[in-house]
Design an enzyme around this catalytic site. Structure first.
Site, short mmCIF file in Angstrom:
data_model
loop_
_atom_site.label_atom_id
_atom_site.label_comp_id
_atom_site.label_asym_id
_atom_site.label_seq_id
_atom_site.Cartn_x
_atom_site.Cartn_y
_atom_site.Cartn_z
N TYR A 144 0.90 -1.09 0.00
CA TYR A 144 0.00 -0.19 -0.07
C TYR A 144 0.97 1.26 0.05
O TYR A 144 0.58 2.23 -0.55
CB TYR A 144 -1.02 -0.12 1.12
N PHE A 176 -6.62 20.49 -23.92
CA PHE A 176 -7.42 19.28 -24.27
C PHE A 176 -8.94 19.09 -23.51
O PHE A 176 -8.92 20.11 -22.58
CB PHE A 176 -6.61 17.99 -23.83
N ASP A 177 -9.70 18.49 -24.05
CA ASP A 177 -11.18 18.77 -23.65
C ASP A 177 -11.38 18.47 -22.01
O ASP A 177 -11.92 18.88 -21.30
CB ASP A 177 -12.27 17.99 -24.47
N ASP A 217 1.29 19.70 -20.16
CA ASP A 217 0.20 18.48 -20.19
C ASP A 217 1.16 17.63 -21.07
O ASP A 217 1.15 17.91 -22.31
CB ASP A 217 -0.83 18.98 -20.64
N ALA A 246 1.34 14.33 -22.09
CA ALA A 246 0.88 13.12 -22.66
C ALA A 246 1.45 12.61 -23.59
O ALA A 246 1.96 11.29 -23.75
CB ALA A 246 -0.76 13.09 -23.06
N LYS A 249 -0.76 7.29 -23.03
CA LYS A 249 -0.10 7.59 -24.42
C LYS A 249 1.22 7.18 -24.42
O LYS A 249 1.83 6.30 -24.76
CB LYS A 249 -0.26 9.13 -24.76
N HIS A 268 -19.94 15.17 -25.93
CA HIS A 268 -19.60 14.22 -26.95
C HIS A 268 -19.30 12.69 -26.61
O HIS A 268 -19.86 11.91 -27.47
CB HIS A 268 -18.26 14.79 -27.76
N1 F0G Z 1 -4.28 15.65 -22.00
C1 F0G Z 1 -4.00 15.39 -23.27
C2 F0G Z 1 -3.37 16.22 -24.38
C3 F0G Z 1 -4.77 14.23 -23.78
O1 F0G Z 1 -4.94 13.75 -25.08
C4 F0G Z 1 -5.69 13.47 -22.96
C5 F0G Z 1 -6.44 12.33 -23.40
C6 F0G Z 1 -5.58 13.89 -21.35
C7 F0G Z 1 -4.96 15.04 -21.09
C8 F0G Z 1 -6.59 13.17 -20.43
O2 F0G Z 1 -5.75 11.84 -20.25
O3 F0G Z 1 -7.33 10.33 -20.79
O4 F0G Z 1 -5.47 9.55 -19.29
O5 F0G Z 1 -7.23 10.97 -18.65
N2 F0G Z 1 -6.57 12.14 -24.58
C9 F0G Z 1 -7.37 10.91 -25.06
C10 F0G Z 1 -7.37 11.14 -26.36
C11 F0G Z 1 -8.43 10.53 -24.14
O6 F0G Z 1 -8.15 10.10 -27.04
O7 F0G Z 1 -6.89 12.10 -27.00
P1 F0G Z 1 -6.55 10.77 -19.55
#
Ligand code: F0G
Length: 458
Positions: free
Chosen positions: A72, A124-125, A215, A217, A258, A450
């Site tokens: 843990y 990102f969204d 960010d 990813a 990613k 979406h």
């Molecule tokens: N930041 C970026 C640039 C992303 O592309 C994503 C996720 C996230 C943050 C959030 O990360 O999914 O691990 O919670 N992108 C995916 C996509 C979902 O399809 O582009 P997550």
């Protein structure tokens, strides 16, 4: 003859996928309310919905799973991950989370308040969602070139320094907790940010005493583009470039799904001890104890290996060249795509592809559904549905571009699959003038609509 690139791996295990008939697909799509997120994966032949968590792990990663320490607190797997993240990013503190948006939730709980603004390059969204849910605003300062699909600027993820400075001059410093640089910039087409731009953003932000977070990813793909495109960077390793990039910020959020080359996971890494302490509390509330944050020990072990593999040049060359291979095929067929081709995906311009569909009828969603009906390929809309409504006026926000994203999972499909995808899209393109009706919304959620929106044919 110059040798072409070839994958620096061979395949040890395969997963069957099945083709279906057009009639089956039309029926499934209707039952899915014309929302591709509602399809079962068994109804999909080639899945380009996302490159997130959909890649193949290596034998080394599968081996590492068996070494996972499930304690843990203070597990060996956490130690290993911490050491790897420190080596790659240079950041001192690590907080694992179950995925990228969880890292945003934890970090923004500390940093973002009602009325704040967060400038950046096309957030990102989920990032925008975590900002807006706290009644703050994301301000897009991406360079204008990013919104012209035919402009071949090599770093279309770059931040426009004038736009950024305007934000810094318009709002008081206390309202701007940080500037966020997304590498690569997913929303503008998987486009990279140059080291030169990051450095300039840091110099400008330093003058206003605003910190920079990443960010990250797809930070390794971003570093590959820097190596290939930025003057003076060609002889450096991916890890050296990534480390310099991170040196311009004070911390990062990461979606490990990613460039971590794993199926689930995320983390925050940062240098500030105070912020780390505050974020630790939120990690414990939302995610789990600070040395696992929602991840199994074995998943952290596989992630530590994945981060090292993802920052190898040979891997990145084959990965990004495959995406480029698909993009170049589509260009050859005359299909309008975002240029240059991005790191993780090819983005089709649906306004150029389907000029007969009005923006009120969601041209990008219409195209994504046509591609599915044609060949069982699932893609994703990056257009008006994703852009959502303005939180205050509740009006549809029409983004500059209406894109369909073909996201390529890592180490998963072959170039024969790329040929198949390109041929299917060419078939849709050949009959584009017959496609005259889009979709209308039947039901939508308050935020991030979406994912769950229900549509009907217009
Ligand atoms: N930041 C970026 C640039 C992303 O592309 C994503 C996720 C996230 C943050 C959030 O990360 O999914 O691990 O919670 N992108 C995916 C996509 C979902 O399809 O582009 P997550």
């Amino acid at each position: 003859m110059k040798l072409p690139y070839a994958e620096p791996f061979r395949i040890k295990m395969v997963e069957e996928i099945h083709q279906s008939t057009r009639a089956e697909r039309e029926n499934w799509l209707k039952n899915a309310d014309y929302n591709l997120f509602n399809l079962k994966s068994s109804q999909v032949f080639i899945d380009l919905l996302t490159d997130s968590g959909t890649g193949a792990m290596s034998d080394q990663q599968w081996g590492a799973l068996m070494t996972g320490d499930e304690s843990y607190a203070g597990s060996r797997s956490f130690e290993k991950l911490h050491e790897t993240v420190r080596n790659i990013s240079g950041y001192k503190y690590l907080l694992p989370t179950h995925q990228g948006r969880a890292a945003e939730n934890v970090l923004f709980s500390v940093l973002v308040k009602d009325g704040d603004v967060i400038p950046g390059n096309s957030h990102f969204d989920t990032t925008k969602g975590h900002i807006e849910i706290r009644k703050a605003h994301a301000i897009d300062c991406t360079i204008d070139e990013a919104f012209d699909i035919n402009d071949t600027h090599l770093f279309k993820g770059n931040i426009d320094l004038k736009k950024l400075e305007e934000v810094y001059n318009t709002y008081p410093k206390e309202k701007i907790p940080f500037c966020l640089i997304t590498i690569t910039c997913n929303s503008s087409g998987g486009q990279p940010v140059s080291l030169e731009n990051m450095k300039a953003v840091k110099e400008l932000s330093d003058r206003y005493r605003i910190p920079i977070y990443f960010d990250s990813a797809r930070f390794a793909e971003n570093a590959y583009f820097i190596k290939m495109r930025e003057k003076g960077q060609e002889n450096r390793t991916i890890k050296e470039i990534a480390k310099e990039a991170f040196s311009y910020g004070v911390g990062m959020t990461m979606s490990s799904k990613k460039d971590g080359l794993v199926n689930i996971g995320g983390f925050i890494a940062l240098n500030d001890a105070e912020i780390f302490k505050k974020a630790s509390n939120f990690t414990i509330i939302f995610e789990g104890f600070i040395t696992y944050g929602g991840m199994a020990g074995r998943d952290m072990a596989a992630l530590a290996v994945g981060l090292n593999e993802a920052t190898e040049f040979e891997y990145l060359e084959s990965r990004i060249s495959q995406v480029e291979y698909l993009g170049n095929k589509l260009i050859e067929y005359g299909i309008p795509v975002q240029k240059p081709i991005g790191g993780h995906a090819v983005f089709i311009d649906s306004l150029g592809f389907l000029p007969n569909i009005s923006r009120e009828e969601f041209p990008a969603q219409t195209l994504a559904n046509e591609i599915y009906k044609e060949a069982g390929i699932r893609t994703v809309e990056i257009g008006t549905l994703l852009a959502d409504r303005d939180p205050e006026t509740r009006e549809n926000r029409y983004p500059k571009l209406e894109l369909v994203r073909l996201a390529i999972p890592r180490r998963t499909y072959t170039n024969n699959h790329m040929d198949y995808i390109a041929a299917a899209i060419k078939n849709v393109y050949d009959r584009r003038n017959e496609i005259t009706k889009g979709y209308k919304i039947v039901w939508e959620s308050e935020i991030l609509r979406h994912f769950t929106v229900q549509l009907k044919e217009a």
